[in-house]
Design an enzyme around this catalytic site. Structure first.
Site, mmCIF file in Angstrom:
data_model
loop_
_atom_site.group_PDB
_atom_site.id
_atom_site.type_symbol
_atom_site.label_atom_id
_atom_site.label_comp_id
_atom_site.label_asym_id
_atom_site.label_seq_id
_atom_site.Cartn_x
_atom_site.Cartn_y
_atom_site.Cartn_z
ATOM 1 N N GLN A 63 2.086 -5.976 -3.106
ATOM 2 C CA GLN A 63 2.436 -6.315 -1.660
ATOM 3 C C GLN A 63 3.595 -5.341 -1.526
ATOM 4 O O GLN A 63 3.985 -4.394 -2.385
ATOM 5 C CB GLN A 63 2.894 -7.686 -1.205
ATOM 6 C CG GLN A 63 1.553 -8.472 -1.063
ATOM 7 C CD GLN A 63 0.760 -9.090 -2.515
ATOM 8 O OE1 GLN A 63 1.226 -9.594 -3.296
ATOM 9 N NE2 GLN A 63 -0.549 -8.589 -2.520
ATOM 10 N N ASP A 100 0.822 -1.223 0.054
ATOM 11 C CA ASP A 100 0.043 0.041 -0.200
ATOM 12 C C ASP A 100 0.706 1.253 0.106
ATOM 13 O O ASP A 100 0.341 2.410 0.557
ATOM 14 C CB ASP A 100 -1.073 0.094 1.215
ATOM 15 C CG ASP A 100 -1.902 -1.208 1.138
ATOM 16 O OD1 ASP A 100 -2.134 -1.809 0.171
ATOM 17 O OD2 ASP A 100 -2.252 -1.610 2.187
ATOM 18 N N LYS A 134 1.812 2.216 -4.916
ATOM 19 C CA LYS A 134 2.398 1.490 -6.372
ATOM 20 C C LYS A 134 1.344 1.838 -7.481
ATOM 21 O O LYS A 134 1.734 1.999 -8.617
ATOM 22 C CB LYS A 134 2.586 0.017 -6.168
ATOM 23 C CG LYS A 134 3.485 -0.511 -5.182
ATOM 24 C CD LYS A 134 3.579 -1.727 -4.989
ATOM 25 C CE LYS A 134 2.272 -2.410 -4.315
ATOM 26 N NZ LYS A 134 2.074 -2.138 -2.739
ATOM 27 N N GLY A 189 -4.515 -4.381 -3.692
ATOM 28 C CA GLY A 189 -5.531 -3.340 -3.949
ATOM 29 C C GLY A 189 -4.667 -2.029 -4.411
ATOM 30 O O GLY A 189 -4.231 -1.584 -3.683
ATOM 31 N N HIS A 190 -4.732 -1.798 -5.662
ATOM 32 C CA HIS A 190 -3.913 -0.790 -6.235
ATOM 33 C C HIS A 190 -4.774 0.144 -6.792
ATOM 34 O O HIS A 190 -5.748 0.332 -7.723
ATOM 35 C CB HIS A 190 -2.937 -1.140 -7.428
ATOM 36 C CG HIS A 190 -2.074 -2.374 -6.965
ATOM 37 N ND1 HIS A 190 -1.179 -2.766 -8.048
ATOM 38 C CD2 HIS A 190 -1.713 -2.727 -5.823
ATOM 39 C CE1 HIS A 190 -0.611 -3.901 -7.225
ATOM 40 N NE2 HIS A 190 -0.912 -3.602 -5.838
#
Ligand code: GDP
Ligand code: IMO
Ligand code: MG
Length: 427
Positions: free
Chosen positions: A223, A13, A16, A40-41
């Site tokens: 990650q 988080d 990225k 979750g991007h």
């Protein structure tokens, strides 16, 4: 220029998604190489705000080819849901390729993830419950179902036998719960495969061809380095290799073809799920930063714990991944902070430690030693030039650069694509 890897340098988080979105405008191929729908991007662009879990963030560059490569644990249901949400982009099979070697996350992996977390009780890892651990267990135990297996439904049923026998023994004998129905699983996969199959190819060959043609390739990490199965805060880690090693192994790109490895750091630290967090902020401050910065998981919505920048963890991330550049995201979150702490090293039994120890119990005993820098107390979100930043912000960034041990080439000062300070171009 061949390939640039964008790697989370902390516990995930870091931002990225935003940075991959920024850089993918110049890339011709964007490859997601590890993890699964645990990621979750977040991307905030002209179409709105999106949280991508499996689809590479580069999908918004309609001229680029996106690849989900062999290192990914692919949950087809989650992928189809994401594609439905992106239907305005017309994601054709030519635009999104899926490796035939990618492991498939099946519904029973998610079930096992949650049963296993329950069994761990107080020692639960706090996984995202996306079936990631059990899917990679099946991969290493050599009983996984791969994306390529979905292309031939006549042999799929046979291939399901061995893993199903195993999982049903586990479910009934160890967890004392109901077994999985083979028919239901097969029907479900047959339906899914109709939509997924046209995307499935041998992606290592396509990537190699792109390299031969001199195309620029962006490798999208998921990650972060401190969640790496080997070098993270084991056992509170994910089950894949988010770093540079994972970028090679997870794509089939050979080491000579990745010429830039960018570590993405937050200007502070966050962590979601369980596990050691040496620089956790004081409770009031932790809550303040979380609310101000909206530090809630993009996948699970869980609150993220907030901590000060952790030097020993950053050094380890650089050492293991060989960052050629670093980017600092969310610098603007510290705009109002009176005094900013940086953990320069730990102290263990009176001795200074520059790198975190591998043993979690020893890590718990480490005392973070802080250096305090005065905050700049002014807005940075509209600044696009390093020279225009307050001197105190520059001091903070320069100090982080010394500790990280790689040049900081990019600062992110807001969630939107244009909120950046490019110090040096990556190419
Ligand atoms: P990822 O998993 O590394 O892609 O990061 P996430 O998307 O899970 O979380 C990063 C969060 O920070 C998202 O809500 C982004 O919109 C937001 N974000 C990214 N960069 C910045 C930044 O420089 N400043 C601020 N304020 N928010 C940012
Ligand atoms: P992105 O790509 C933050 C964490 C989970 C848990 C541990 C193991 O958005 O940075 P898992 O479901 O992988 O078995 O959970 O890893 N975790 C993440 N934390 N960002 C992520 O991804 C994460 N993916 C997994 O919270 O602590
Ligand atoms: Mg995230």
């Amino acid at each position: 220029m061949v390939a640039i890897a964008i790697i989370g340098a902390q516990w995930g988080d870091e931002g990225k998604g935003k940075i991959v979105d920024l850089l993918s405008g110049k890339a011709q191929m964007i490859v997601r190489y590890s993890g699964g729908a645990n990621a979750g991007h977040t991307v905030v662009n002209e179409h709105g705000e999106f949280r991508l879990h499996l689809v590479p963030v580069g999908i918004f560059n309609t001229n680029a080819t996106c690849v989900i490569s062999n290192g990914v644990a692919l949950d087809p249901e989650s992928l189809l849901e994401e594609l439905d949400n992106l239907d305005f982009l017309n994601v054709t099979p030519e635009r999104l390729l899926i490796s035939d070697r990618a492991q498939i996350v099946l519904p029973y992996h998610k079930l096992l993830d949650s049963l296993e977390e329950g069994r761990r009780g107080d020692n639960a890892i706090g996984t995202t419950l996306r079936g990631i651990g059990p899917a990679y267990v099946d991969k290493t135990a050599r009983r996984g179902i791969r994306a390529g297996d979905l292309k031939d439904l006549t042999t799929l049923r046979d291939k399901l036998q061995a893993p199903l026998n195993y999982v049903n023994s586990l479910l009934t004998k160890v967890y004392e719960t109901a077994p999985i129905s083979e028919d239901e699983l097969y029907e479900n996969l047959s339906k899914i495969s109709q939509r997924i199959a046209p995307h499935i190819v041998q992606t290592e060959l396509v990537i190699h061809e792109a390299i031969q043609q001199g195309k620029s390739i962006l490798l999208e990490g998921a990650q972060g380095a401190l969640l790496d199965l080997d070098f993270g805060t084991y056992p509170y880690v994910t089950s894949s290799h988010p770093g540079a090693g994972g970028a090679y192994q997870g794509t089939g790109i050979n080491p000579s073809n990745i010429d830039h490895v960018v570590g993405i750091f937050k200007a502070y630290c966050t962590r979601v799920g369980a596990g050691p967090f040496p620089t956790l902020m004081e409770p009031d401050f932790d809550a303040l930063i979380r609310e101000k910065a909206g530090e809630y998981g993009a996948t699970t919505g869980r609150p993220r714990s907030c901590g000060w920048f952790d030097g020993p963890m950053a050094r380890l991330a650089t050492l293991v991944n060989g960052f050629t550049s670093a980017a600092i995201a969310r610098l603007d979150v510290l705009d109002d902070v009176e005094k900013i702490k940086i953990c320069t090293h730990y102290e263990l039994d009176g001795e200074p430690l520059l790198y975190p120890p591998s043993d979690p119990a020893t890590l718990e005993k480490c005392k973070p030693i802080y250096e305090e820098l005065p905050g700049w107390k002014g807005p940075t979100s509209n600044i696009n030039n390093f020279q225009d930043l307050p001197e105190l912000t520059k001091n903070y960034v320069n100090r982080l650069e010394e500790i990280i041990g790689a040049p900081i080439d990019l600062l992110s000062v807001g969630p939107r694509r244009e909120q950046n300070i490019v110090i040096r171009e990556f190419s």
